[in-house]
Design a protein around this motif. Structure first.
Motif, mmCIF file in Angstrom:
data_model
loop_
_atom_site.group_PDB
_atom_site.id
_atom_site.type_symbol
_atom_site.label_atom_id
_atom_site.label_comp_id
_atom_site.label_asym_id
_atom_site.label_seq_id
_atom_site.Cartn_x
_atom_site.Cartn_y
_atom_site.Cartn_z
ATOM 1 N N CYS A 185 0.813 -1.217 0.000
ATOM 2 C CA CYS A 185 0.000 0.000 0.000
ATOM 3 C C CYS A 185 0.852 1.276 0.000
ATOM 4 O O CYS A 185 0.311 2.370 -0.182
ATOM 5 C CB CYS A 185 -0.934 0.027 1.206
ATOM 6 S SG CYS A 185 -2.113 -1.340 1.239
ATOM 7 N N ASN A 204 -5.047 4.940 -7.019
ATOM 8 C CA ASN A 204 -5.906 3.857 -6.554
ATOM 9 C C ASN A 204 -5.067 2.772 -5.901
ATOM 10 O O ASN A 204 -3.983 2.457 -6.399
ATOM 11 C CB ASN A 204 -6.684 3.248 -7.729
ATOM 12 C CG ASN A 204 -7.694 4.215 -8.290
ATOM 13 O OD1 ASN A 204 -8.490 4.775 -7.555
ATOM 14 N ND2 ASN A 204 -7.652 4.435 -9.597
ATOM 15 N N THR A 224 -3.724 -0.885 -5.150
ATOM 16 C CA THR A 224 -3.605 -2.068 -6.004
ATOM 17 C C THR A 224 -4.324 -3.255 -5.368
ATOM 18 O O THR A 224 -4.661 -3.234 -4.182
ATOM 19 C CB THR A 224 -2.125 -2.436 -6.184
ATOM 20 O OG1 THR A 224 -1.582 -2.769 -4.898
ATOM 21 C CG2 THR A 224 -1.339 -1.300 -6.828
ATOM 22 N N GLY A 225 -4.512 -4.307 -6.150
ATOM 23 C CA GLY A 225 -5.095 -5.539 -5.635
ATOM 24 C C GLY A 225 -4.304 -6.098 -4.459
ATOM 25 O O GLY A 225 -4.887 -6.435 -3.423
ATOM 26 N N PRO A 226 -2.959 -6.194 -4.578
ATOM 27 C CA PRO A 226 -2.179 -6.690 -3.438
ATOM 28 C C PRO A 226 -2.312 -5.805 -2.193
ATOM 29 O O PRO A 226 -2.311 -6.304 -1.073
ATOM 30 C CB PRO A 226 -0.744 -6.701 -3.966
ATOM 31 C CG PRO A 226 -0.901 -6.881 -5.440
ATOM 32 C CD PRO A 226 -2.145 -6.099 -5.785
ATOM 33 N N CYS A 227 -2.453 -4.505 -2.385
ATOM 34 C CA CYS A 227 -2.659 -3.604 -1.251
ATOM 35 C C CYS A 227 -3.979 -3.945 -0.558
ATOM 36 O O CYS A 227 -4.026 -4.124 0.663
ATOM 37 C CB CYS A 227 -2.651 -2.149 -1.720
ATOM 38 S SG CYS A 227 -3.190 -0.960 -0.471
ATOM 39 N N CYS A 228 -5.044 -4.039 -1.314
ATOM 40 C CA CYS A 228 -6.357 -4.347 -0.727
ATOM 41 C C CYS A 228 -6.376 -5.735 -0.104
ATOM 42 O O CYS A 228 -7.001 -5.937 0.946
ATOM 43 C CB CYS A 228 -7.450 -4.193 -1.777
ATOM 44 S SG CYS A 228 -7.751 -2.463 -2.234
ATOM 45 N N ASP A 229 -5.667 -6.687 -0.708
ATOM 46 C CA ASP A 229 -5.557 -8.014 -0.100
ATOM 47 C C ASP A 229 -4.890 -7.897 1.270
ATOM 48 O O ASP A 229 -5.290 -8.564 2.228
ATOM 49 C CB ASP A 229 -4.754 -8.964 -0.984
ATOM 50 C CG ASP A 229 -5.498 -9.347 -2.254
ATOM 51 O OD1 ASP A 229 -6.733 -9.138 -2.328
ATOM 52 O OD2 ASP A 229 -4.830 -9.853 -3.183
ATOM 53 N N CYS A 239 -10.816 -0.025 -0.649
ATOM 54 C CA CYS A 239 -10.657 -1.471 -0.844
ATOM 55 C C CYS A 239 -11.970 -2.223 -0.630
ATOM 56 O O CYS A 239 -12.008 -3.445 -0.687
ATOM 57 C CB CYS A 239 -9.583 -2.011 0.096
ATOM 58 S SG CYS A 239 -7.907 -1.506 -0.359
#
Length: 102
Positions: free
Chosen positions: A24, A33, A35-40, A84
């Motif tokens: 993040c 925005n 990223t997907g790995p950040c939200c994961d 997220c």
């Protein structure tokens, strides 16, 4: 990918929090925005903090980490969970009073 899991009854530590949220950093310092790995990572952090003590400890870790980034965008940090698509009892802000977290 770093997978950080905490066994029930085990305290969370700052290394786990940092590893979970490191994806993040670009969003938190540059905006845009997450990223997907950040939200994961945000979702994993929520799963890793089932107790009030866990949430308070994670909050203190995030405050310490935030202090290392002079270019942290407070609005990006505050809005990260909603960006997220999740909610959390851990406010992501360098000014949060972590002892007040339920």
């Amino acid at each position: 990918m770093v997978l950080a899991l905490v066994k029930l009854g085990e305290a969370i530590n700052c290394g786990q929090v940092d590893a979970t949220l490191v994806p993040c950093v670009p969003y938190l310092t540059q905006g845009g925005n997450p990223t997907g790995p950040c939200c994961d990572g945000v979702k994993r952090l929520i799963a890793m903090t089932p107790t009030q003590q866990d949430r308070q400890d994670a909050c203190e870790c995030m405050k310490t980490a935030a202090a290392r980034y002079t270019n942290l965008k407070p609005d990006a940090a505050t809005n990260l969970p909603s960006r997220c698509g999740v909610t959390t009892n851990i406010p992501i802000s360098p000014t949060t009073n972590c002892k007040s977290i339920p």
